[in-house]
Scaffold this active site. Structure first.
Site, short mmCIF file in Angstrom:
data_model
loop_
_atom_site.label_atom_id
_atom_site.label_comp_id
_atom_site.label_asym_id
_atom_site.label_seq_id
_atom_site.Cartn_x
_atom_site.Cartn_y
_atom_site.Cartn_z
N GLN A 15 0.83 -1.20 0.00
CA GLN A 15 0.00 0.00 0.00
C GLN A 15 0.86 1.25 0.00
O GLN A 15 1.89 1.32 0.65
CB GLN A 15 -0.90 -0.02 1.23
CG GLN A 15 -2.17 0.78 1.06
CD GLN A 15 -3.31 0.25 1.93
OE1 GLN A 15 -3.46 -0.95 2.08
NE2 GLN A 15 -4.10 1.13 2.47
N GLN A 252 1.48 -11.63 10.21
CA GLN A 252 1.86 -10.41 9.51
C GLN A 252 0.90 -9.26 9.78
O GLN A 252 1.29 -8.09 9.76
CB GLN A 252 1.93 -10.71 8.00
CG GLN A 252 2.45 -9.59 7.15
CD GLN A 252 1.66 -9.46 5.86
OE1 GLN A 252 0.47 -9.24 5.89
NE2 GLN A 252 2.35 -9.61 4.74
#
Length: 314
Positions: A15, A252
């Site tokens: 992102q 994660q």
């Protein structure tokens, strides 16, 4: 066009690399790329490619859209390179930054494109809903070493989200904690402490609800061993076992992206050329600051093809 075996690794962006118009040139030039966008649209029941092509930017940058969109561009670009002769046998491994790790598993044949799109849509929605808008924040600390930033986080309650490169650390957490850490970083000589324009505090313990949602989804997903090792964000080491893939992708969500260590490990294992595949050049820039002895290029548009051809010809 034959790269040296086991000296080439592929990287997939996360992102922040998104932009309106990404993927359009690939779709216009390469039918295999267009097919990827069509499959992702069908998987999500949404005209995501139209949003990528035309915007508005505000809608594209919603996490639920950004994550599958960036993955789609990465896989479209990767399949173009596969058509050009890039085979798994030429690769040492792959890695992706945050959501880019899902792109890596998809590219390596571990998770289907349709399932990857659905997982990332869920991941984006779960991350966005985990913390009410305005209660979390992220910031980039520039010019301080990791130990210094860790000490600041220990004192303020912020957390390390991304170890992006020497001198570039991203922190995450509650707004008050991140603001306090930014001020302390400036007081301790940071070049910059810059709040990031994100809608949620990714990669910190506030994401625990999203982690639980992803654990359930990943346990139900069909995951096979990848064609090449994938270097995990949380381990900074290669992973091939499907159960370990599920575990590390789950961890994660709240865990630190150990990008500096990952690139150093890939270089230690023999990588001499890194190719960032997908939108933007963020990872290419980071690699150049981490791996002095390696080459880094990007491929995300037809105009980049010559860079790829030259990189694998030597």
């Amino acid at each position: 066009m034959t790269p040296s075996a086991n000296q080439l690794s592929i990287l997939f962006p996360g992102q922040g690399s998104q932009a309106v118009g990404m993927g359009v040139a690939l779709a216009e030039e390469y039918p295999v790329a267009r097919a990827v966008f069509d499959e992702v649209d069908e998987a999500l029941g949404q005209y995501l490619f139209e949003l990528m092509a035309k915007g508005p930017s505000e809608e594209l940058t919603l996490t639920r859209n950004t994550q599958p969109a960036l993955m789609a561009v990465s896989i479209a670009a990767f399949r173009v390179l596969q058509d050009a002769g890039l085979g798994y046998g030429t690769m040492l491994g792959m890695a992706g930054h945050s959501l880019g790790e899902y792109s890596a598993y998809c590219a390596a044949g571990s998770i289907s494109l349709t399932d990857t799109a659905k997982l990332l849509r869920l991941r984006g929605e779960a991350m966005q809903s985990a913390v009410p808008v305005g209660e979390g924040a992220m910031a980039a600390i520039l010019g301080l070493d990791m130990d210094h930033v860790i000490a600041i986080c220990d004192e303020t309650g912020a957390e390390i989200a991304n170890d992006n490169s020497p001198g570039q650390v991203v922190i995450s957490g509650a707004v008050a904690a991140v603001d306090a850490a930014c001020q302390m970083a400036k007081d301790h000589g940071a070049k910059r402490a810059l709040k990031l324009p994100v809608s949620a505090p990714f990669h910190c313990t506030l994401m625990k609800p999203a982690q639980e949602a992803m654990a359930e989804a990943l346990n139900a997903a069909t995951i096979s061993a990848p064609e090449v090792p994938i270097y995990s964000n949380v381990l900074a080491a290669p992973v091939t076992d499907p159960d370990m893939i599920r575990q590390t992708l789950t961890e994660q969500v709240t865990g630190k992206v150990r990008w500096t260590e990952t690139i150093k490990r890939m270089e230690k294992d023999g990588t001499r050329t890194f190719i960032e595949v997908g939108a933007g050049k963020v990872l290419t820039g980071l690699v150049k600051r981490i791996a002095d002895d390696s080459k880094a290029i990007n491929f995300g548009t037809p105009a980049d093809f010559d860079n790829f051809r030259d990189a694998v010809a030597h």
